[in-house]
Design a protein around this motif. Structure first.
Motif, PDB file in Angstrom:
ATOM      1  N   VAL A 146       0.720  -1.293   0.120  1.00  0.00           N
ATOM      2  CA  VAL A 146      -0.018  -0.008   0.012  1.00  0.00           C
ATOM      3  C   VAL A 146       0.955   1.003   0.156  1.00  0.00           C
ATOM      4  CG1 VAL A 146      -1.657   1.272   1.293  1.00  0.00           C
ATOM      5  CG2 VAL A 146      -1.756  -1.295   1.180  1.00  0.00           C
ATOM      6  N   VAL A 147       0.508   2.408  -0.815  1.00  0.00           N
ATOM      7  CA  VAL A 147       1.231   3.443  -0.893  1.00  0.00           C
ATOM      8  C   VAL A 147       0.466   4.662  -0.505  1.00  0.00           C
ATOM      9  CG1 VAL A 147       2.187   5.038  -2.748  1.00  0.00           C
ATOM     10  CG2 VAL A 147       2.340   2.494  -3.118  1.00  0.00           C
ATOM     11  N   ASN A 148       0.941   5.423   0.451  1.00  0.00           N
ATOM     12  CA  ASN A 148       0.444   6.444   0.886  1.00  0.00           C
ATOM     13  C   ASN A 148       1.069   7.809   0.230  1.00  0.00           C
ATOM     14  OD1 ASN A 148      -1.736   5.739   2.645  1.00  0.00           O
ATOM     15  ND2 ASN A 148       0.372   4.760   3.737  1.00  0.00           N
ATOM     16  N   LEU A 149       0.211   8.943   0.165  1.00  0.00           N
ATOM     17  CA  LEU A 149       0.825  10.324  -0.352  1.00  0.00           C
ATOM     18  C   LEU A 149       1.991  10.662   0.566  1.00  0.00           C
ATOM     19  CD1 LEU A 149      -2.032  12.609  -1.587  1.00  0.00           C
ATOM     20  CD2 LEU A 149      -0.230  11.566  -2.827  1.00  0.00           C
ATOM     21  N   ALA A 150       1.582  10.538   1.784  1.00  0.00           N
ATOM     22  CA  ALA A 150       2.810  11.110   2.667  1.00  0.00           C
ATOM     23  C   ALA A 150       4.055  10.230   2.538  1.00  0.00           C
ATOM     24  CB  ALA A 150       2.327  11.142   4.166  1.00  0.00           C
ATOM     25  N   ASP A 151       4.501   9.252   1.882  1.00  0.00           N
ATOM     26  CA  ASP A 151       5.561   8.410   1.816  1.00  0.00           C
ATOM     27  C   ASP A 151       6.512   9.074   1.555  1.00  0.00           C
ATOM     28  OD1 ASP A 151       4.138   6.102   2.902  1.00  0.00           O
ATOM     29  OD2 ASP A 151       3.957   4.980   1.088  1.00  0.00           O
ATOM     30  N   GLY A 152       6.466   9.804   0.064  1.00  0.00           N
ATOM     31  CA  GLY A 152       7.730  10.314  -0.535  1.00  0.00           C
ATOM     32  C   GLY A 152       8.212  11.746   0.062  1.00  0.00           C
ATOM     33  N   HIS A 153       7.408  12.389   0.838  1.00  0.00           N
ATOM     34  CA  HIS A 153       7.749  13.650   1.427  1.00  0.00           C
ATOM     35  C   HIS A 153       7.307  13.962   2.829  1.00  0.00           C
ATOM     36  CE1 HIS A 153       8.966  15.461  -2.253  1.00  0.00           C
ATOM     37  NE2 HIS A 153       7.678  15.225  -3.043  1.00  0.00           N
ATOM     38  N   THR A 154       8.029  14.790   3.332  1.00  0.00           N
ATOM     39  CA  THR A 154       7.600  15.340   4.723  1.00  0.00           C
ATOM     40  C   THR A 154       6.800  16.438   4.787  1.00  0.00           C
ATOM     41  OG1 THR A 154       9.842  14.334   5.458  1.00  0.00           O
ATOM     42  CG2 THR A 154       8.714  15.812   6.797  1.00  0.00           C
ATOM     43  N   TYR A 155       5.703  16.286   5.679  1.00  0.00           N
ATOM     44  CA  TYR A 155       4.742  17.431   5.934  1.00  0.00           C
ATOM     45  C   TYR A 155       4.634  17.682   7.448  1.00  0.00           C
ATOM     46  CZ  TYR A 155       3.501  15.832   1.193  1.00  0.00           C
ATOM     47  OH  TYR A 155       3.461  15.502   0.014  1.00  0.00           O
ATOM     48  N   LEU A 156       4.873  18.678   8.045  1.00  0.00           N
ATOM     49  CA  LEU A 156       4.608  19.163   9.152  1.00  0.00           C
ATOM     50  C   LEU A 156       4.266  20.368   9.611  1.00  0.00           C
ATOM     51  CD1 LEU A 156       7.343  20.768  10.615  1.00  0.00           C
ATOM     52  CD2 LEU A 156       8.451  18.459   9.901  1.00  0.00           C
ATOM     53  N   MET A 157       3.467  20.456  10.941  1.00  0.00           N
ATOM     54  CA  MET A 157       3.078  21.843  11.276  1.00  0.00           C
ATOM     55  C   MET A 157       3.704  22.491  12.412  1.00  0.00           C
ATOM     56  SD  MET A 157      -0.745  21.797  13.024  1.00  0.00           S
ATOM     57  CE  MET A 157      -1.643  21.002  11.656  1.00  0.00           C
ATOM     58  N   LEU A 158       4.244  23.696  12.323  1.00  0.00           N
ATOM     59  CA  LEU A 158       4.757  24.286  13.234  1.00  0.00           C
ATOM     60  C   LEU A 158       3.836  25.311  13.954  1.00  0.00           C
ATOM     61  CD1 LEU A 158       7.817  25.047  15.008  1.00  0.00           C
ATOM     62  CD2 LEU A 158       7.780  27.093  13.140  1.00  0.00           C
ATOM     63  N   TYR A 159       4.023  25.293  15.222  1.00  0.00           N
ATOM     64  CA  TYR A 159       3.324  26.533  16.282  1.00  0.00           C
ATOM     65  C   TYR A 159       4.244  27.448  16.378  1.00  0.00           C
ATOM     66  CZ  TYR A 159       0.242  28.464  19.628  1.00  0.00           C
ATOM     67  OH  TYR A 159      -0.720  29.412  20.239  1.00  0.00           O
ATOM     68  N   LYS A 160       4.070  28.428  15.445  1.00  0.00           N
ATOM     69  CA  LYS A 160       5.250  29.483  15.233  1.00  0.00           C
ATOM     70  C   LYS A 160       4.966  30.396  16.549  1.00  0.00           C
ATOM     71  CE  LYS A 160       7.034  33.314  12.788  1.00  0.00           C
ATOM     72  NZ  LYS A 160       6.539  34.201  13.779  1.00  0.00           N
ATOM     73  N   PRO A 161       6.024  30.677  17.414  1.00  0.00           N
ATOM     74  CA  PRO A 161       5.998  31.478  18.295  1.00  0.00           C
ATOM     75  C   PRO A 161       6.259  32.904  17.716  1.00  0.00           C
ATOM     76  CG  PRO A 161       8.129  30.035  18.594  1.00  0.00           C
ATOM     77  CD  PRO A 161       7.494  29.941  17.169  1.00  0.00           C
TER      78      PRO A 161
END
Ligand code: URA
Length: 262
Positions: free
Chosen positions: A64-79
């Motif tokens: 099974v292949v997921n879209l997130a497999d090839g790249h990194t995605y993250l959220m920052l809580y910017k201060p």
């Protein structure tokens, strides 16, 4: 899977595979024509086929292949107090110091927040997705919470809703409303409670011009004292503390891949 019906279909299968890092577009087409790709368990060789990443299960050679497999995605809580840049030759604090740049080479922020703005900043290694999200035609909505001086009148709010003249042209219409001081969304801009003679305003825009929210609110006579972003496209700032980051969930990545097509 669907290829001919009228339902809104998110993306071509070969694009999905390329985005998931399986192979290039051409390489992904070759995998398809070789019969190595299944969608919901059915071999798909037709290059025009489309998949809905939210519902379809795509596999290559049974994996099974997921879209997130090839790249990194993250959220920052910017201060507050951090520049949205990956380096600064004057040594000022940058968001790069808050995210795992060594672990994920090529990580960069999608759009920017002013140094004194807090809240949701998306990071990815996926240049294609970032370019699409930032393109004006994508109309990615962002929601901001602003603490402003004074109390906006309904006429001023309507001016923002219609679109307002800025020095670089008219803004697109915004969605805007006054937030109660005890609304949870208000908390980040009034950590010490509501100062006298101020108002908390919630405002959504789909443009991304420099200092846009501050300029829009100033244009109706209300200086922004604090600004916070709690939504970016389909993402909500959640499960992350100020100064911290987290990976997006698979569900969030799938939603992102849909929103960039709007
Ligand atoms: N609008 C602004 O004025 N500042 C930001 O940081 C984001 C949007």
């Amino acid at each position: 899977m669907t290829s001919t019906d009228e339902r809104v279909v998110p993306m071509r299968l070969q694009k999905f595979l390329a985005r998931a890092g399986v192979a290039s577009r051409r390489g992904s087409e070759n995998l398809m024509t070789a019969g190595r790709v299944t969608v919901n368990g059915v071999v798909v060789t037709e290059l025009g086929s489309k998949v809905d990443p939210l519902v379809d299960e795509v596999a290559v050679d049974g994996k099974v292949v997921n879209l997130a497999d090839g790249h990194t995605y993250l959220m920052l809580y910017k201060p507050r107090g951090y520049l949205t840049t990956m380096s600064d030759d004057r040594g000022r604090a940058c968001v790069a110091s808050l995210v795992p740049v060594r672990r994920y080479p090529g990580l960069f922020p999608v759009g920017r927040l002013d140094a004194d703005t807090t809240g949701l900043l998306l990071f990815t290694t996926d240049g294609e997705l970032a370019a699409k999200m930032l393109h004006p035609s994508s109309h990615v909505w962002k929601h901001y919470v602003a603490l402003v001086r004074g109390v906006p009148t309904s006429r001023e709010l309507d001016m923002l809703r219609r679109g307002i003249r800025l020095d670089d042209g008219m803004s697109a219409p915004a969605e805007v409303r006054i937030l109660a001081a005890d609304d949870k969304a208000s908390t980040p801009v009034i950590p010490e409670g509501m100062p006298y003679g101020h108002t908390v305003v919630g405002l959504s825009i789909h443009e991304g011009r420099k200092h846009q929210v501050k300029r829009m609110l100033s244009a109706v006579g209300h200086e922004v004292v604090r600004l916070h972003r709690d939504e970016f496209g389909p993402l909500f700032l959640s499960d992350v503390q100020p100064g911290q980051w987290r990976h997006l969930t698979d569900e969030e990545v799938r939603k992102l891949s849909l929103s960039e097509r709007r």
